[in-house]
Design a protein around this motif. Sequence first.
Motif, PDB file in Angstrom:
ATOM      1  N   ASN A  31       0.848  -1.243  -0.221  1.00  0.00           N
ATOM      2  CA  ASN A  31       0.029   0.021  -0.080  1.00  0.00           C
ATOM      3  C   ASN A  31       0.699   1.277  -0.009  1.00  0.00           C
ATOM      4  N   SER A  32       1.802   1.226  -0.846  1.00  0.00           N
ATOM      5  CA  SER A  32       2.761   2.298  -1.141  1.00  0.00           C
ATOM      6  C   SER A  32       3.681   2.587   0.071  1.00  0.00           C
ATOM      7  N   GLU A  33       3.872   1.897   1.023  1.00  0.00           N
ATOM      8  CA  GLU A  33       4.638   1.749   2.097  1.00  0.00           C
ATOM      9  C   GLU A  33       5.762   0.818   1.864  1.00  0.00           C
ATOM     10  N   ARG A  34       7.122   1.312   1.952  1.00  0.00           N
ATOM     11  CA  ARG A  34       8.183   0.315   1.719  1.00  0.00           C
ATOM     12  C   ARG A  34       8.879  -0.370   3.128  1.00  0.00           C
ATOM     13  N   TYR A  35       9.138  -1.541   2.800  1.00  0.00           N
ATOM     14  CA  TYR A  35       9.600  -2.436   3.963  1.00  0.00           C
ATOM     15  C   TYR A  35      10.680  -3.152   3.575  1.00  0.00           C
ATOM     16  N   SER A  36      11.697  -3.248   4.370  1.00  0.00           N
ATOM     17  CA  SER A  36      12.893  -4.136   4.203  1.00  0.00           C
ATOM     18  C   SER A  36      12.696  -5.386   5.061  1.00  0.00           C
ATOM     19  N   VAL A  37      12.694  -6.551   4.117  1.00  0.00           N
ATOM     20  CA  VAL A  37      12.564  -7.770   4.881  1.00  0.00           C
ATOM     21  C   VAL A  37      13.858  -8.538   4.811  1.00  0.00           C
ATOM     22  N   ILE A  38      14.644  -8.281   6.044  1.00  0.00           N
ATOM     23  CA  ILE A  38      16.060  -8.907   5.990  1.00  0.00           C
ATOM     24  C   ILE A  38      16.078  -9.987   6.923  1.00  0.00           C
ATOM     25  N   ASP A  39      16.820 -11.054   6.559  1.00  0.00           N
ATOM     26  CA  ASP A  39      16.939 -12.213   7.230  1.00  0.00           C
ATOM     27  C   ASP A  39      17.628 -11.960   8.705  1.00  0.00           C
ATOM     28  N   PRO A  40      16.969 -12.887   9.870  1.00  0.00           N
ATOM     29  CA  PRO A  40      15.887 -13.538   9.608  1.00  0.00           C
ATOM     30  C   PRO A  40      14.812 -12.791  10.017  1.00  0.00           C
ATOM     31  N   SER A  41      13.407 -12.899   9.347  1.00  0.00           N
ATOM     32  CA  SER A  41      12.244 -11.978   9.570  1.00  0.00           C
ATOM     33  C   SER A  41      11.217 -12.625   8.907  1.00  0.00           C
ATOM     34  N   ILE A  42       9.880 -12.067   9.356  1.00  0.00           N
ATOM     35  CA  ILE A  42       8.656 -12.649   8.528  1.00  0.00           C
ATOM     36  C   ILE A  42       7.912 -11.518   8.276  1.00  0.00           C
ATOM     37  N   LEU A  43       7.239 -11.494   7.265  1.00  0.00           N
ATOM     38  CA  LEU A  43       6.037 -10.778   6.671  1.00  0.00           C
ATOM     39  C   LEU A  43       4.827 -11.459   6.622  1.00  0.00           C
ATOM     40  N   ILE A  44       3.712 -10.422   6.862  1.00  0.00           N
ATOM     41  CA  ILE A  44       2.380 -11.002   6.917  1.00  0.00           C
ATOM     42  C   ILE A  44       1.668  -9.873   6.428  1.00  0.00           C
ATOM     43  N   ALA A  45       0.830 -10.134   5.461  1.00  0.00           N
ATOM     44  CA  ALA A  45       0.152  -9.039   4.686  1.00  0.00           C
ATOM     45  C   ALA A  45      -1.340  -9.720   4.416  1.00  0.00           C
ATOM     46  N   HIS A  46      -2.372  -8.888   4.923  1.00  0.00           N
ATOM     47  CA  HIS A  46      -3.706  -9.412   4.722  1.00  0.00           C
ATOM     48  C   HIS A  46      -4.687  -8.886   3.742  1.00  0.00           C
ATOM     49  N   GLN A  47      -5.886  -9.409   3.615  1.00  0.00           N
ATOM     50  CA  GLN A  47      -6.911  -9.035   2.608  1.00  0.00           C
ATOM     51  C   GLN A  47      -6.908  -7.648   2.253  1.00  0.00           C
ATOM     52  N   GLY A  48      -6.557  -7.581   0.779  1.00  0.00           N
ATOM     53  CA  GLY A  48      -6.804  -6.331   0.282  1.00  0.00           C
ATOM     54  C   GLY A  48      -5.392  -5.336  -0.010  1.00  0.00           C
ATOM     55  N   ALA A  49      -4.449  -5.943   0.584  1.00  0.00           N
ATOM     56  CA  ALA A  49      -3.268  -5.090   0.607  1.00  0.00           C
ATOM     57  C   ALA A  49      -2.502  -5.415  -0.801  1.00  0.00           C
ATOM     58  N   LEU A  50      -1.975  -4.126  -1.448  1.00  0.00           N
ATOM     59  CA  LEU A  50      -1.376  -4.166  -2.546  1.00  0.00           C
ATOM     60  C   LEU A  50       0.074  -4.577  -2.486  1.00  0.00           C
ATOM     61  N   VAL A  51       0.553  -5.426  -2.981  1.00  0.00           N
ATOM     62  CA  VAL A  51       2.018  -5.950  -2.563  1.00  0.00           C
ATOM     63  C   VAL A  51       2.922  -6.050  -3.957  1.00  0.00           C
ATOM     64  N   HIS A  52       4.096  -5.474  -3.744  1.00  0.00           N
ATOM     65  CA  HIS A  52       4.879  -5.579  -4.658  1.00  0.00           C
ATOM     66  C   HIS A  52       6.416  -6.201  -4.231  1.00  0.00           C
ATOM     67  N   LEU A  53       6.913  -6.854  -4.715  1.00  0.00           N
ATOM     68  CA  LEU A  53       8.303  -7.569  -4.142  1.00  0.00           C
ATOM     69  C   LEU A  53       9.341  -7.307  -5.056  1.00  0.00           C
ATOM     70  N   THR A  54      10.473  -6.957  -4.617  1.00  0.00           N
ATOM     71  CA  THR A  54      11.784  -6.808  -5.275  1.00  0.00           C
ATOM     72  C   THR A  54      12.780  -7.183  -4.294  1.00  0.00           C
ATOM     73  N   SER A  55      14.138  -7.398  -4.942  1.00  0.00           N
ATOM     74  CA  SER A  55      15.210  -7.849  -3.983  1.00  0.00           C
ATOM     75  C   SER A  55      16.508  -7.220  -4.757  1.00  0.00           C
ATOM     76  N   PRO A  56      17.566  -6.796  -3.929  1.00  0.00           N
ATOM     77  CA  PRO A  56      18.886  -6.290  -4.810  1.00  0.00           C
ATOM     78  C   PRO A  56      19.348  -7.595  -5.211  1.00  0.00           C
ATOM     79  N   ASP A  57      19.261  -8.933  -4.579  1.00  0.00           N
ATOM     80  CA  ASP A  57      19.940  -9.864  -5.137  1.00  0.00           C
ATOM     81  C   ASP A  57      18.997 -11.011  -5.079  1.00  0.00           C
ATOM     82  N   TRP A  58      18.329 -11.479  -6.045  1.00  0.00           N
ATOM     83  CA  TRP A  58      17.614 -12.688  -5.864  1.00  0.00           C
ATOM     84  C   TRP A  58      18.296 -14.054  -5.401  1.00  0.00           C
ATOM     85  N   SER A  59      19.511 -14.074  -6.166  1.00  0.00           N
ATOM     86  CA  SER A  59      20.330 -15.144  -5.765  1.00  0.00           C
ATOM     87  C   SER A  59      20.784 -15.359  -4.375  1.00  0.00           C
TER      88      SER A  59
END
Length: 300
Positions: free
Chosen positions: A67-95
């Motif tokens: 929902n236009s807010e950016r979050y860093s998900v850095i190991d180790p961590s968990i993200l939970i998104a609920h109904q209706g949220a608009l989500v976009h995933l990127t990574s600086p290095d998927w490998s």
Amino acid sequence: MESQLSKKLQVLASISADYSHIEDSCLMVHFDSDLSRHMGEMVMPRSSVEGMICILVSKGAMEVEINSERYSVIDPSILIAHQGALVHLTSPDWSEVDAYMLHLSSEFLQDINISFSAISGETLLSRPSPVLALRDRELSVLMRYFKLIHAVMSDNFNNQLNRHMVSNIMAAFFYQNVAILYKRLDNNYPERPGLQRNNYVHEFMKLVHLHYTKERSVSFYASRLFISPKYLSLLVKEATGRSAARWIDYFVINEAKNLLRFSGKNIQQVAYALNFSNQSSFGKYFKHLTGMSPTEFQKN
């Protein structure tokens, strides 16, 4: 009807050799090295969540926009998104990413038996961010839940049994996350010197957790805190965005749904368990807040 996110996850699952699912209700994808090789080439547009999505990151980092807010998900961590949220995933290095992504449909979530009597309102207040950084031991525990769900959904022998198993595992997973938040609260609030503005809100939530099955009036809780109902409502609204009365209703309605769906009690028994004078008054209260009668809710 499938959501945009569910379709995107199915695309990922078709690439990854390590995925599992139960029909259209649950889908888990492992972001391992096989999938990561393709992620840099894929376009992942913003997608709406239908139900709930959980991402457990054990290695590497993701950038998630919700929902236009950016979050860093850095190991180790968990993200939970609920109904209706608009989500976009990127990574600086998927490998470098190793993560599990679990999607549960709205229909499936309704079958998970969660008792709100076990959850302090203070815990709900303590998690303004959808991302929770984990300690190594916490990651190890949550990883066991994910791998168990993954193993159950990988066995296609009986999907109906799999649904029941995953539903119960997810209930335990939910309580495990609550336990982690409780520990954070113990560390963050070792002392509480007097009832200042924020402490009023925390104390109100604790009182609601203890008394919501018997007391639904704001005045009851305000009297316990020695302030006026109007002042309590103002403080709670400022701190949470939700009025004191709405928090009380939130706990009562969720417990009512839980009892109607899972307890085996009839509507009259549920009404009395929640301290309504009769079934009629409970029915009016329930319909006003949910848009359906208790009978309609049970049938659905």
